[in-house]
Design an enzyme around this catalytic site. Structure first.
Site, short mmCIF file in Angstrom:
data_model
loop_
_atom_site.label_atom_id
_atom_site.label_comp_id
_atom_site.label_asym_id
_atom_site.label_seq_id
_atom_site.Cartn_x
_atom_site.Cartn_y
_atom_site.Cartn_z
N HIS A 96 38.37 46.65 52.08
CA HIS A 96 39.57 45.85 52.40
C HIS A 96 40.70 45.93 51.19
CE1 HIS A 96 42.08 42.30 52.86
NE2 HIS A 96 41.74 42.11 53.93
N GLU A 168 44.59 47.85 58.84
CA GLU A 168 45.37 46.71 58.57
C GLU A 168 46.44 47.12 57.52
OE1 GLU A 168 42.74 42.74 58.24
OE2 GLU A 168 42.14 43.84 56.47
P1 PGA Z 1 45.74 37.70 57.63
O1 PGA Z 1 44.75 38.55 56.93
O2 PGA Z 1 45.28 37.43 59.01
O3 PGA Z 1 45.46 36.37 56.79
O4 PGA Z 1 46.86 38.50 57.31
C1 PGA Z 1 43.84 39.64 57.33
C2 PGA Z 1 43.05 40.42 56.57
O5 PGA Z 1 43.27 40.52 55.19
O6 PGA Z 1 41.82 40.63 56.92
#
Ligand code: PGA
Length: 260
Positions: A96, A168
């Site tokens: 992540h 992401e």
């Molecule tokens: P968020 O986080 O939906 O609060 O932007 C997503 C993540 O970090 O997996």
């Protein structure tokens, strides 16, 4: 749709106690019982075991947020794969952006974790994504492909059956430490499509067309009930990894329902 959607709730350290985590998990599990979709939550390690017990009989799955690549040893503060398995985790998030960018995890380390997880029958959600400045410099594709190559080194085609990718973009993650002083918003459809196509193409090049069509790619970063439907209707977006909006059933469940 050739691929089944998959959704994850990444709770980070937003529910820091067992009590608050168990309550939120129960609400979500109760409401998920009428929806036919694969979904997991990743509570903080403090609450993992108790949340696992609470949702055991439900169709809500459990995930770890991280783990160490060694199964045991002198590693102060780390989480073990056996602990995740004991709690009932089917998935573990690895790589992540908060782990990469705040805690300094590098692809070599993430790759070791990927292998430890897969060797122990744990499915992996591998997270990748570029920062705002990397994108501005024209390096979006390069950064994501490098993360894929580094994190998935020596992963076989068969093992990919147990891997989900979460794309992401760092700049879209609702995190004030990663994005200080900027207004954080989700990727536009064009931005998300461009990146998901890069990820899909990396799999075509490295594993072939048919494998690339099977791999599920979640979008993550400010996904909410208001933008989920449009994002999820895109050909290469196979679900979401959701932070803030996954903390409560009122916002998480409508996102899952938006695929109907
Ligand atoms: P968020 O986080 O939906 O609060 O932007 C997503 C993540 O970090 O997996």
């Amino acid at each position: 749709m050739i691929r089944d959607y998959i959704f994850g709730g990444n709770w980070k350290l937003q529910y820091p106690t067992v009590e608050t985590s168990v309550k939120a998990a129960k609400d979500i599990a109760d409401q998920l019982s009428t929806i036919d979709v694969e979904a997991f939550i990743a509570p903080s390690p403090n609450a993992l075991y108790e949340v696992g017990r609470m949702i055991k009989e439900s169709n809500l799955k459990l995930a770890g947020q991280n783990m160490h690549f060694m199964q045991k040893g002198a590693f102060t503060g780390e989480v073990s794969i056996d602990g995740l398995l004991e709690a009932g985790c089917e998935y573990v998030l690895l790589g992540h952006s908060e782990r990469r960018r705040i805690f300094g995890e590098i692809d070599e380390m993430i790759n070791k974790k990927v292998h430890t997880a897969l060797d122990n029958d744990m499915k992996v959600v591998l997270c990748i994504g570029e920062t705002a400045s990397e994108r501005a410099n024209g390096d979006m594709a390069k950064v994501n492909m490098e993360q894929l190559s580094g994190s998935l080194k020596d992963v076989s085609e068969v093992q990919l059956n147990n891997i989900v990718i979460a794309y992401e973009p760092v700049w879209a993650i609702n995190n004030e430490y990663l994005n200080p002083g900027v207004k954080i918003k989700a990727a536009t459809i064009e931005e998300a499509n461009e990146s998901h196509a890069v990820v899909r193409e990396w799999f075509v090049k490295n594993y072939g067309q048919s494998v690339s069509e099977k791999i599920r790619i979640q979008y993550g970063g400010s996904m909410k009930p208001t933008n989920a439907k449009e994002l999820l209707s895109q050909r290469d977006i196979d679900g979401g990894l959701i932070g803030g909006a996954s903390l409560k059933a009122e916002t998480f469940i409508p996102i899952l329902n938006s695929i109907k």
